[in-house]
Structure formats: structure tokens, C-alpha cells
Design an enzyme around this catalytic site. Structure first.
Site, PDB file in Angstrom:
ATOM      1  CB  CYS D 155      -0.955  -0.024   1.191  1.00 10.40           C
ATOM      2  SG  CYS D 155      -0.179  -0.378   2.768  1.00 10.40           S
ATOM      3  CE1 TYR D 156       2.201   4.099   5.181  1.00  7.16           C
ATOM      4  CE2 TYR D 156       2.809   1.866   5.776  1.00  7.16           C
ATOM      5  CZ  TYR D 156       2.290   3.095   6.122  1.00  7.16           C
ATOM      6  OH  TYR D 156       1.861   3.320   7.404  1.00  7.16           O
TER       7      TYR D 156
END
Lengths: 351, 351, 351, 351
Positions: D155-156
Site C-alpha cells: 500500500c505505501y
């Protein structure tokens, strides 16, 4: 994708910049047979919808227009009014006169008895003749023949009525014993600013408002009277909880005679067996608010307390879903002859 | 600062690593006449308190110690047990035997009738003889002579009892009509991890738990029976709301005869005129949860509904304040002969 | 309780109805040597403070008064201005003229260079002569002799300056490499209503505002220049996070030469060894926002990254505590010659 | 509804009881051409999915099954692994051996350099040969020919890579100046319980975790090296904010030469003109977290600061959407030859 070819209903949304209006847009984006052909705001049409609400960027090419009924009727087959009470009653009239279908999400066409609207809303009612043209749109209980004008129920009212219907229809409870303790997320107060909805004051807070005077009380009693004409009043409280969406309603009533949890759950399952959006929890299980957010579901849990001879009903809905836009789409489906679940068979957003 | 010289009570806290224990430390830090001389944990004493809870850094020089009753009694004059139900009953016994003062925040010494604890807590009770040594510490209603052993009331119980006392003492309501719909912040569930307290599941959520089976029910009935011996049961629900602290309790009851809002408010003001921590709201005004957070206040608002013949009571407390540590300090003040407000005359934290 | 006898400072609060004003009242309620003798609002004095904010009920008997400087100076020895920027500059003048002590929490007397206030605040500045009478009240770094007029620093500015001081004073970092990413709770925006602070829009949300244009930027640079005159600019961002209180600031800077985490922590501990409100975390430990809420603490954690040759500084304060009212009380203590911690040696509220 | 007839892909989900697994189910429920034929959990298959997650009631008739690769391959055409890192690498092998398509949402097949996984994840890596079969599935930048095995990005990592790509590809920034300050909602930590995700500790809180050691750092650098082979490190921080979903990422970098905001926005618009899920904000406008929640959008805002010669990039995604399940569906669409937006052209949920 051949879906486009089968679209059979063109609709317009007035009041699209309100929270219910935005939610209508969200649901109808999923709908296989409906096309939103125009969107309108009576007060915010100087900018595009995307400028007000960046989350819609690239998702709608429609301009945000002022409200012009004849233009709407020229391009559309039905209009959804997601406007506040007091505004809808003005906006709806030209459509009614032109025999054009309307689904109104406000409280303006719900209360059928003369004077009630004035008393509870504190303003002038729509013409009584217009009000009587409207069906009260509690989707699970609409009668034939169905009108082309639909007064979509209030959020609290929807939850309260669906919670109590099976008990009243079956004469199981003492009528003057009903207590409804309803809690709402803060989007229920709309997008208007107030101290009570200012984050530092509403976050980590809870408050009871409109003590014994919420405008959904007469709406609920009107509908409950359809099942129990002798019911006169209910104790009904409304509180704000620090969530954006959702109604968590706890209702209590004395039974006329003892009942088991099993019987109770069975009764509700039977009552709602044709109702795809009412999900009755198993014995000993109670719904949590989050399990319906983003959807049109109304989930109900039940318990009987032999010590107090009271039934507890726990009911959850998304106030913007089953309590507003979701039920409006359900009513639209009923109106258009689509499957009731069209555009609404989506998973709640969790977690 | 000559304050140190007048300190007259040395106390120890067992269970300081729980939320109520931390809150005791916070209140007693303000207290002009109490010195916390030792802090203890039966399970987390391998690290310092600061390592568990960095917010205490530089604010306490005390080491976090295991529980050794004789060492505690050697340095201290009173022990506060902020330990869970089931643990307190073991830890308290050596102190009781040594005739040493104890304030216990758990449920272990509250229920006076044999068998009740077992039924509602699902575990073995403390010895009945020990239980009977304890005063039930509802501070506003403690009787003379006062014991040196105090069972501090439960958070829900405190709010419910203070809400209903004036009505029951004055025989104003129909006893089998009482409905209490209580909502608690999630710190009420303690620091133990569970799916229900996992942020992604509890945030933006609300849930009803322990339907008809919360362990505070017998505690409330026991105390209400002091005012109305014939009361048998109350309908009592507990829900979690997504705030850290606070209890928002809404109670409903049928009146035996009509009453005005003014009379109702007057009655409560009269009942609590000597009670500095009970603040009765004006007619037409109802407390919001946030107005008591961080404090020992219990704020109460009242309304009568002539249509349903029911009274609605809205009561707010901080579950860790008046519902736990605050009331414990109040009981400590009563025990030691200090002014009831010592260390507690602080402003709630707002916003 | 002999405390009353030693009270030696009478103060008045103007702007008590704002969030910083309320917090001043909360802190001063704890203060053993200060008495608040009058409270004022320039716009909300038609009702009592309790009617605006029920949490103060029974806790202050003071009426909410309009602002009348001569009356204030007749009863009081110091005035605290918790009024917004733009308002303070008008209200302060009569006090300055009368040589009466003022602690101002607004931005009106902080910026010493002509024109800067106008550029960043977009309004007319206070008279330059008046501005120069004021000490910039970063409590840990105030110089002798101290003025009786104190411009209390901004919340972001306090956190940024305390974070960077040791690095700049010791010439450890590349000056044009500083990046400060600061996040604030929503009370930082004050009690004024806006769409950005409306619960349904701010809850579950995060946003960056005033990109490269926050009015604390020149304030920070002015103070950093006291340590590093050649520093010209810092990259500084401000975002809102969905909490009521608190600033969580993350700062980054390139080192001029490698350093160990141990050295870094040691350096800060040394710098702040006389500063009771600055708590430096151990190596490998970083503060969480909650550990300072309700208090005047500023907690700082540090790490060096050998791969990027950058230092990361994590700093937390309560924007209404060390970022406003707490530091104002600290400045008041310095002014009055009290111990710096008087009234401020309280535990943060946790959880 | 003829939609069923055109369904052309049958898929199975392993790890459906995790948050990404549930979200896959939600997206695929909308998908016109995909049918989920079986759902699996390696640890929670003793109860039905509805018993774990009541929100799915009536929405899936599929039983929750244990993981049996041959059974899955018998009924399905592709398997989605929504299992944690460390689990996926075991579960994927039989599918790879059988030449069966896999989309894996864990970190197990992303890092291509020997030893990197061990260093950052602290456990044994999957066989290097298996890892190299997988495409890194940053959907906007996948190369031809495309593999049938896809390692869906973190996600990051997704947010960081999409934020920096245009700058790196165009050589606009100083490589060793990049600072990324990323904040995540708490669902990013998964459904495992911990003190950091316990509501009373995480609510109203913010914390920085895994200082300089988050496992997405090598993933980001690996992908950035595809555009800038000489880039060696980035300063990258990860913090938790009290929201359930969403990543709010702020990135900073020094320019090699000045640029205007207009040019910057234009550059990104040009780069992403074929990317339907990347929405570049207008000059002076920055995305708020909420505008992408519940969707696969990645919204980016940009500003240049001439004083610091730094660019600020503000990027928001739903960590469970574009950061996990949404991008997995996008990758599935690419794999199957569907329009990239199939099943993903939905409105974010707002407010």
C-alpha cells in the site's frame, strides 16, 4: 459491455450536492438499468460538482445545473428530490402538475393528516391534495396500486417501523409500553454547519437532541397506525453518536404474553422472508452498526427478557442507505418494474 | 509550597497499569492531602510504569512493584485495588485480615446476596463474610457508620442508581416500567485486547453486548431495592460507542401520575443539593457526554412526556471518573475526613 | 486548606470562550498561587459561560463580562488575551499604554520585522513599537531581562522550534535541508465553523492546508535565526488529522556529518536538562500523540538514518497545552517568579 | 440480467477473512465478468464467513473452505492470495508448479534481489526462482510481456511510487533529497490484535512506527531504480492515524532547477493521461484522504516552493483499494484482457 443497451430509465437528481444526493449518484452509478441524465442544485450550481466534491472527479461528466422543471422533464423520465424539507414542497409541484414521476427524500409529502406537518416541522405544509398523491415509500410495505409519486421515509422512521411491524401486526406487545432509543451518525444532520456538528464538539461526544419533539415521531405513528390503529404515542429519543453514517436503534416493549427468543426470531424471519434487504440475525446475535454501512440493508436482532417481560429489538441501517438514497433506489426499482435489488446488491463497506 | 506538610494520608495503588489505576494516579497527583507511596501490578511489574505508559515520564518516581501486602501495610495507610473482578477478591483478603483499609474498584465485594456473584460473574465469589464487611460505595448515599472497606460501584451502576434514586425514593414511577439504555466508551472494556475493541472494528461502529446479562444489573437492583424494596427487575442494555471515555445513559419510566418538567428538575435539585458532583441541568437542557470527561461529575437532564406519560433521564459520567477512580477518591475523602471535593475540584477537559 | 492565603497573583482572561481561553481556566483552576478574578468575551457576553459551556457548571462563579480595560486593571494584576489574531492587537493597546502586564496568545505581537505580519496574516499589523515591547515567549529560551509583555508562541511554532533548537545551536545539520511535516488536531482551527471542520467531512479524513503559506512559517524562521542567522527557509507543511487535540510533528534534516542515535539523544537531554516540560525519549523510542494530551509536556524522539544521512525528529505537544494555554501559564509563572511547574505538574489524560 | 452469460473468469480467494480478502470480495461482487467460485481461509474455516463477518449475510452462498490447491485449480481459473507475508510463499508454490495464475497481495514475491526479503522481513524468502516468475504489479507501469504471476504492490509502496515516478523519469529532482512522510489508517495493520490497535490507545492518537525500517522501503527503492538506477535511499516514515482506511502520503524533494506549479501539474497529467485511476488535482488544490475511500483511485496534488526549492506531493489512496484489493482487481483485469476499469468504476464512499 452490452449493459448500456438495456438501460431503460433516465432520471434526474435535484439536490445532488447534499449527502443523500451524492449517495443517490453513488448507487445509481452501479445500477444496470438507470442512467442519470442531469444533476441539479438549487443553491450551489455556480461551480461544478467536482469542485464541491473532488471524490466524483472523472466519474460524472454531467454539469451541475440550476433547477428548470421543463428542461428536466424534456430529458428525463423521473426526478429524485434529495432536497431538504421545506424546499422539496416547492420544487415538486411543477412535476406533479405535469403528471411527471417524483421520488422525494424530504419530509414534505409524508404526513397525511392536516396540521401535523405544521406542528412538527414548524412551517407551512405542501398542499394537502399534493400530499395525498404521494405513496409513503416504506418499500417493504407498499400497497397496490402504487403511485408515481413517492415520499421516501425518514431514516429514523424506516428503522423504527421495520423494527416494530411484526410485533404490532401480530398484537404481541402492550401498545403504550414502546420505548425507542435511536442513535444517529452525524451525517444525519446534513451538510449544514452548526456547533453540534463541529468536529471538536461532536467528536468523542454523544448528545440527545429534539427531546420528545423529533419530526419523525408523527411519521412513525402514522405508519404504526396502519398496523395498530389504537396506538397513540411512542416514547422516541434521538441521539447523535460520533460516526459519520448509520442509525443504531434499540426498541423496547412489554409483551402481552411471554415468548421465546426462538419464536421471536422466527416471527421476524417469516414476516420478512420476501424482503431481501431485511436480514434477521440468529437467536443470541445482534447486529453491529458497521455491518450495513454503504448498503441498503436493515439488520435486526431480537431478545426477550423473561424478568422484565420486555422484548429488545436492535436494528441498524445506513441513514444514507436504507434511510435515504438506498431506499429511494429500491422505490425506483419498484416503480420501474426492475428487480428490487437492482443496483443495490452490493457488499457493505467493512471494516 | 507548604502543601507537603499537611499531607495526612499515604496510599498504595494495586493494579496501577489498568485504566482505572492510571486514573487514580492522575487524580491523586492533584490531591493536596494524599501521597501515593507505592504502586503495584500483579502481572506487569517487570518493566517500569513509564515503559508501559510514557505519559507518566518524570511524573512519578515510584517503581512498579509486585504485590506484597505486608510491605504495603508497612508504608501505607490505605490500599486502592484497581484490579479486575476475580483478582481483587484474592488480593484483598490479607488486608482485611490485618484490619487494613481497602477501597476496591472491582465487582468482587459489591453483591451481598449469596449466589448472585456466581450467577452474574460466572466465577466463585469472595467469602461472604468478607463481602459483608464492605460498604457499597455509592458516595452520595453512603450510610453511617462507614466501613474502612469500600466496594466502589460499577460505572454503569453509578450512573443508573444516581439517575433513578429521586424517582424511586419519591414513589413517582411504575416500578416494572423502567428501561435503561446505557452506552459506554470503549475504555470501559479495559485494556485487554479483543476483536470488539480492535480499532478497525470498533471505530465508526456501535454494538449492544451482554444482552440482558450485564453483571451490573444485580448491583443496580440491589441498590434500587434500598429505596424500593418491591422493585424486581429493570430492562437494562449496554452498548459500546466509539469514544474512549464516558457513559451516556438514557433511562425511561412511566409515572404514576403526571408531573411537570419544572417539578422534576426541582425534585432532583433538592435531592442532590448537598452533592457537589451531581449537576442537574436546567429545564429543557440535557447534558452532552463531553461535559464531564476527565472529571468526577455526574450531570443529569430530565424531561416528562405527557403523551407517553414517561420520564426521560439523560445522565453522563466519565466511566473512569465518577464511574471508577473519581468516585474512589471521593470515597477516600469520606473515609479520611477530607472535604469530599479534595483533589476532585477540577475542570472537565473540553473540548 | 491554607492555600488561599498564599495566592499572590490576580489575573483576568479575555477570550475565555475560545478553546485556549477555556484551557487557561482549566489550568489556572489547578494553580496554587493564581486567582482568576474576571473572565471576558468581546462577542459572547450576553449569556453566562456555563450557558455556552455546561462543563464549567459550578466550577466558576465569575460572570462573563464585556471587555473594559480600566475595570480589568482595577481588579487584576495581569491579563491573558486568548483572542484571535487581529483582535488581540486592538485589545492589548490600552493595557500596554497603562504599563499593565499582558500575555497574548495570538500571533499579533510575535513577528518583529516590519511587513512580515501583513504578508503572512493578510491584515494590518499592530504598531511596531508595541510589537517590540513584547518578549517572544518560547518559555525554554526566554532571555533576561524579561518583559512584562509576552507574545505566547504559536502551537506549530513551539513544536518546530523546540524540535530544531539543539541541532541548529550545535551546527549539526544542512540548513537548506529542513523539512517539517506537522499534523494538528482540529481544535487548532478554533471554534469557528467551516466545511473542513464539519464532522462528516473531517472525521475519517486528513488534509493538508495552507500549502507553503502557514502564518507560523515566518515565526519559526525568526526564532531559528536566533540560533542560525544564515537559515533562510524551511519546508513546512500543516495537515489536519481527525483528533480534537494535539500536534504530531515530524521533522527531517541532513546532517553535516554522521551521528549516532545515542549521541543525538544525549545532545537533546543535555540541552533540555533544565526544562521540566521537555521529555526526551530513550534511543529507539518515539512519542505517541496521546502521551501529552491535557498537559504542558513536549515529548521528543530522535533517530539518525545512516542510509540517507538524515535525522528524524518526532515531537508531540497538546496544541491547547504547550501550544497555547499551558505555555501561557508557564510564561505567567516565569513572570511572577513562581516555580515554572506551578499548576502544570499534572498527568496527561490517558487513555 | 444477461450479465451472467458474459462472465469469463472464475476465481478463488485465499485469505478471504482478512481485510484485503473481504475487500476483494466486495470489488468482485461488482465485477461484470468475474465470478468468485470459492473462498478459503487457512486458519478460520471452522465457521462460515457470515459468522465471522455478518455484513456478508445473504451476499455470498459460498462456504468458507480450507486451502486445497488441487480442488481450487479444478474449479477456478485464477487464485488471489490475500494472505500475510510469510504465508503466501508457502501457499503459492503448488499453483506455480502447476502453471496456474496467481495474484499475491503479500510481500513475498516482490523483492527480486537475493537477501533483501530476509533483511527487511526478518524471515526466510520464497525460492528466488519463484520470485522471479512474478511481475511486480504496479498496474500503471507493468511491462510487456506480462506474467501470469503477479506480486501486487504494498500500500505505501504504491502511493510512493506513483507519487515520485514523473519526477524521477524526468530527472527533475535531487536524488538524495527525497523525504516521504506517509500516514496510514489502522486497517493497514491488519486484523491481528495489538496494543497499538486497541481502540482506547489508537483513537485520538498518532504514532510513528518502524522508524527507518518499514519493509516497503526496499520495495520502493527497487521500483524507483527502474526509473533512476542511481537512487540509493529515500527517507521514508510510516505513521498511524486514527482512521480505518486510507494512506495520506506527503513527499518532498529538492528540484534540480526551479519549476512552476503549472508545469508540475501538467507533467503529472501528461504522465498519467492513460491511467484512469490516477487523478491529478488542479494547481493549488490538494486531495483529502476521504475522496478516495472505498475506491481504486490515487489522487495527487502538487506544489513547488520557490523559497526552499522543494516540491511537495500530496497523494491519497485507500490502503485496501489501490493499496491492495483494488489494484489486485486492476491487475486481474489486465491479466484477463478486460477493460482496466471493470468492476472498479465506482464512486468513493463520501462522506
Amino acid at each position: 459491455m452490452e449493459r448500456k443497451e438495456v438501460i431503460s430509465l433516465k432520471v434526474s437528481i435535484i439536490g445532488v450536492t447534499g449527502y443523500s444526493g451524492l449517495e443517490l449518484l453513488r448507487y445509481l452509478k452501479h445500477h444496470p438499468f438507470v442512467e442519470v441524465v442531469s444533476i441539479h442544485s438549487h443553491s450551489m450550481n455556480k461551480k461544478s460538482l467536482e469542485q464541491h466534491y473532488p471524490h466524483v472527479k472523472q466519474l460524472t461528466a454531467l454539469p451541475l445545473e440550476a433547477v428548470d422543471p421543463s428542461k428536466i422533464m424534456a430529458v428525463s423520465e423521473l426526478v429524485l428530490l434529495a432536497t431538504p424539507s421545506g424546499i422539496s414542497k416547492e420544487l415538486a409541484l411543477p412535476f406533479i402538475e405535469a403528471d411527471f414521476p417524483v421520488i422525494d427524500l424530504s419530509g414534505d409529502f409524508r404526513l397525511k393528516t392536516e396540521g401535523t406537518y405544521e406542528t412538527w416541522y414548524g412551517k407551512k405544509a405542501a398542499p394537502l391534495e399534493a400530499i395525498h398523491k404521494f405513496d409513503y415509500g416504506l418499500a417493504e410495505y407498499r400497497q397496490e396500486p402504487k403511485s408515481k409519486w413517492i415520499a421516501n421515509p425518514g431514516c429514523y422512521a424506516t428503522a423504527a417501523e421495520l423494527s416494530l411491524a411484526p410485533l404490532l401486526k401480530n398484537h404481541l406487545i402492550v401498545l403504550d409500553s414502546i420505548v425507542v432509543d435511536a442513535k444517529s451518525g452525524i451525517s444525519g444532520a446534513g451538510k449544514g454547519l452548526s456547533q453540534a456538528t463541529h468536529f471538536p464538539e461532536s467528536h468523542d461526544n454523544m448528545s440527545l437532541y429534539k427531546m420528545n419533539s423529533h419530526q419523525h415521531i408523527p411519521e412513525i405513528i402514522q405508519q404504526l397506525n396502519a398496523w395498530s390503529p389504537e396506538l397513540e404515542a411512542i416514547q422516541f429519543s434521538t441521539s447523535l453518536i460520533p460516526v459519520t453514517r448509520g442509525i443504531f436503534l434499540t426498541a423496547y416493549a412489554k409483551v402481552v404474553q411471554p415468548i421465546s427468543d426462538e419464536k421471536l426470531v422466527e416471527l421476524y424471519q417469516e414476516e420478512y422472508k420476501q424482503a431481501p434487504f431485511i436480514r434477521i440475525q440468529e437467536v443470541g446475535s445482534y447486529p453491529v452498526l458497521k455491518q450495513v454501512i454503504g448498503s441498503n440493508y436493515c439488520d435486526i436482532g431480537l431478545a426477550y427478557n423473561p424478568k422484565t417481560k420486555m422484548i429488545t429489538i436492535v436494528t441498524v441501517i445506513d441513514n444514507l442507505g436504507k434511510g435515504a438514497a438506498g431506499q429511494a433506489v429500491q422505490n425506483l426499482n419498484i416503480f420501474a418494474g426492475f428487480d428490487e435489488q437492482c443496483g443495490l446488491d452490493i457488499l457493505p463497506i467493512y471494516p
